[in-house]
Motif scaffolding. Structure first.
Motif, short mmCIF file in Angstrom:
data_model
loop_
_atom_site.label_atom_id
_atom_site.label_comp_id
_atom_site.label_asym_id
_atom_site.label_seq_id
_atom_site.Cartn_x
_atom_site.Cartn_y
_atom_site.Cartn_z
N GLU A 1 0.83 -1.21 0.00
CA GLU A 1 0.00 0.00 0.00
C GLU A 1 0.87 1.26 0.00
O GLU A 1 0.58 2.22 -0.72
CB GLU A 1 -0.93 0.00 1.21
N LYS A 2 1.93 1.25 0.80
CA LYS A 2 2.85 2.39 0.83
C LYS A 2 3.43 2.68 -0.54
O LYS A 2 3.63 3.83 -0.93
CB LYS A 2 3.99 2.12 1.82
N LEU A 3 3.73 1.60 -1.28
CA LEU A 3 4.36 1.74 -2.59
C LEU A 3 3.35 1.94 -3.71
O LEU A 3 3.73 2.19 -4.86
CB LEU A 3 5.23 0.52 -2.88
N GLY A 4 2.08 1.80 -3.40
CA GLY A 4 1.04 1.97 -4.40
C GLY A 4 1.03 0.89 -5.45
O GLY A 4 0.81 1.16 -6.64
N LEU A 5 1.24 -0.35 -5.02
CA LEU A 5 1.27 -1.47 -5.96
C LEU A 5 0.53 -2.67 -5.39
O LEU A 5 0.13 -2.69 -4.22
CB LEU A 5 2.71 -1.84 -6.32
N VAL A 6 0.34 -3.67 -6.22
CA VAL A 6 -0.25 -4.94 -5.81
C VAL A 6 0.82 -6.01 -5.92
O VAL A 6 1.41 -6.21 -6.98
CB VAL A 6 -1.47 -5.31 -6.68
N GLN A 7 1.09 -6.68 -4.80
CA GLN A 7 2.15 -7.70 -4.76
C GLN A 7 1.54 -9.09 -4.94
O GLN A 7 0.65 -9.50 -4.19
CB GLN A 7 2.89 -7.63 -3.42
N ASP A 8 2.02 -9.82 -5.92
CA ASP A 8 1.61 -11.21 -6.12
C ASP A 8 2.26 -12.10 -5.07
O ASP A 8 3.46 -11.96 -4.78
CB ASP A 8 1.99 -11.69 -7.51
N ILE A 9 1.48 -13.03 -4.54
CA ILE A 9 1.98 -13.93 -3.50
C ILE A 9 1.44 -15.34 -3.69
O ILE A 9 0.46 -15.56 -4.39
CB ILE A 9 1.60 -13.44 -2.09
N LEU A 10 2.10 -16.27 -3.00
CA LEU A 10 1.57 -17.61 -2.77
C LEU A 10 1.49 -17.82 -1.27
O LEU A 10 2.30 -17.28 -0.52
CB LEU A 10 2.49 -18.69 -3.38
N LEU A 11 0.52 -18.60 -0.82
CA LEU A 11 0.47 -19.01 0.57
C LEU A 11 1.26 -20.31 0.73
O LEU A 11 1.05 -21.27 -0.01
CB LEU A 11 -0.98 -19.23 1.01
N GLU A 12 2.16 -20.32 1.70
CA GLU A 12 2.98 -21.50 1.95
C GLU A 12 2.24 -22.45 2.89
O GLU A 12 1.75 -22.04 3.95
CB GLU A 12 4.33 -21.12 2.55
N VAL A 13 2.20 -23.72 2.52
CA VAL A 13 1.55 -24.75 3.32
C VAL A 13 2.60 -25.62 3.98
O VAL A 13 3.44 -26.23 3.30
CB VAL A 13 0.63 -25.64 2.45
N ASN A 14 2.59 -25.70 5.29
CA ASN A 14 3.49 -26.59 6.04
C ASN A 14 2.83 -27.95 6.10
O ASN A 14 2.26 -28.35 7.11
CB ASN A 14 3.75 -26.02 7.43
N VAL A 15 2.90 -28.66 4.98
CA VAL A 15 2.13 -29.90 4.83
C VAL A 15 2.58 -30.99 5.78
O VAL A 15 1.79 -31.85 6.17
CB VAL A 15 2.18 -30.39 3.36
N GLY A 16 3.84 -30.95 6.20
CA GLY A 16 4.34 -31.98 7.11
C GLY A 16 4.20 -31.62 8.57
O GLY A 16 4.57 -32.42 9.44
N GLY A 17 3.69 -30.42 8.87
CA GLY A 17 3.54 -30.00 10.26
C GLY A 17 4.87 -29.91 11.00
O GLY A 17 4.92 -30.13 12.22
N GLU A 18 5.93 -29.54 10.28
CA GLU A 18 7.26 -29.49 10.89
C GLU A 18 7.47 -28.19 11.66
O GLU A 18 7.28 -27.10 11.13
CB GLU A 18 8.32 -29.63 9.80
N GLU A 19 7.89 -28.30 12.91
CA GLU A 19 8.07 -27.13 13.76
C GLU A 19 9.15 -26.20 13.24
O GLU A 19 9.10 -24.99 13.45
CB GLU A 19 8.40 -27.56 15.18
N ALA A 20 10.15 -26.74 12.57
CA ALA A 20 11.27 -25.93 12.09
C ALA A 20 10.94 -25.16 10.82
O ALA A 20 11.73 -24.32 10.38
CB ALA A 20 12.50 -26.81 11.86
N LYS A 21 9.79 -25.44 10.23
CA LYS A 21 9.43 -24.78 8.97
C LYS A 21 8.27 -23.82 9.18
O LYS A 21 7.39 -24.05 10.00
CB LYS A 21 9.04 -25.82 7.90
N SER A 22 8.27 -22.77 8.38
CA SER A 22 7.17 -21.83 8.41
C SER A 22 6.05 -22.34 7.51
O SER A 22 6.18 -23.34 6.83
CB SER A 22 7.64 -20.44 7.95
N GLY A 23 4.95 -21.62 7.50
CA GLY A 23 3.83 -21.99 6.64
C GLY A 23 2.56 -22.23 7.43
O GLY A 23 2.58 -22.51 8.63
N PHE A 24 1.44 -22.10 6.74
CA PHE A 24 0.15 -22.38 7.35
C PHE A 24 -0.07 -23.89 7.48
O PHE A 24 0.29 -24.66 6.59
CB PHE A 24 -0.98 -21.80 6.49
#
Length: 238
Positions: free
Chosen positions: A113-136
């Motif tokens: 918003e500050k830059l006045g643009l739209v940022q493309d993203i992906l949501l990361e899935v922590n499919v293995g439920g690993e504590e050391a990894k980020s992700g939903f």
């Protein structure tokens, strides 16, 4: 083999995997994971026709941006992104693949918003439920996709996952299929089938990821060769 020869070999493997799954190889985007490779290696990959380059580390990405290392190809951020470094990434990359929390999603929205643009993203899935990894967690991804839809300066393009390290070939196929199922569900129910990226698979398992429906693979070692990691550092995601 040269980087160009490696890319050619990887593309041949992608084509074989896609055809075996009844898919068009042209529908698979190849991202060269260029962590710990210099600007010259990035330029060589671009000259050889890589679809995009992906970086894991903000500082390394910033240094190579200053060297014009990525000119001629889209740049993706594919590593763990800390909220205090969002301002160094938003607007500098075509796609942030590793959005794995609501606070990070909000910070990206704020900076875009500050830059006045739209940022493309992906949501990361922590499919293995690993504590050391980020992700939903898989059960939280749908709600995150709903939240992303309400943000004016973020555009969700799809999902990404980094599954647990395989101990035997084919072990992650079930994980890839699970994330594909989440992707299809979110796409149909929330996005009118407008999502177009499912980023799964790395050097050792991209064939299984393609079999499970990946539209994008992140390949580092098979293109750039093995990285010379410091003794205290474990090998990363690609």
């Amino acid at each position: 083999m040269s980087i160009a020869e490696n890319i050619q070999a990887v593309r041949a493997q992608i084509a074989e995997a896609a055809r075996a799954a009844g898919r068009d190889p042209a529908g698979i985007t190849l991202v060269g994971a260029s962590k710990m490779n210099d600007a010259a290696a990035c330029r060589e990959a671009i000259a050889a026709g890589i679809d995009a380059l992906g970086e894991n580390r903000v500082q390394e990405m910033t240094e190579k941006l200053a060297e014009n290392a990525y000119d001629g190809a889209p740049l993706h951020f594919i590593g763990h992104l800390q909220r205090n470094k969002v301002r160094q990434v938003v607007g500098k990359v075509a796609l942030i693949q590793s959005v794995g929390s609501d606070p990070l999603l909000d910070e990206i929205e704020k900076q875009a918003e500050k830059l006045g643009l739209v940022q493309d993203i992906l949501l990361e899935v922590n499919v293995g439920g690993e504590e050391a990894k980020s992700g939903f967690a898989p059960e939280a991804v749908f709600a995150a996709a709903q939240r992303a839809k309400t943000l004016e300066h973020v555009r969700l393009r799809g999902l990404m996952t980094v599954p647990p390290i395989e101990t035997e070939p084919g072990q992650n196929l079930a994980n890839f299929e699970k994330v594909h199922g989440l992707y299809v569900d979110i796409n149909q129910k929330l996005y009118d089938n407008m999502l177009d990226i499912l980023s799964m698979g790395m050097s050792g398992d991209f064939a299984d990821a393609i079999r499970a429906g990946a539209t994008m693979v992140r390949v580092g070692t098979a293109i750039f060769g093995r990285r010379a990691y410091p003794a205290a550092e474990q090998e990363g995601t690609v």
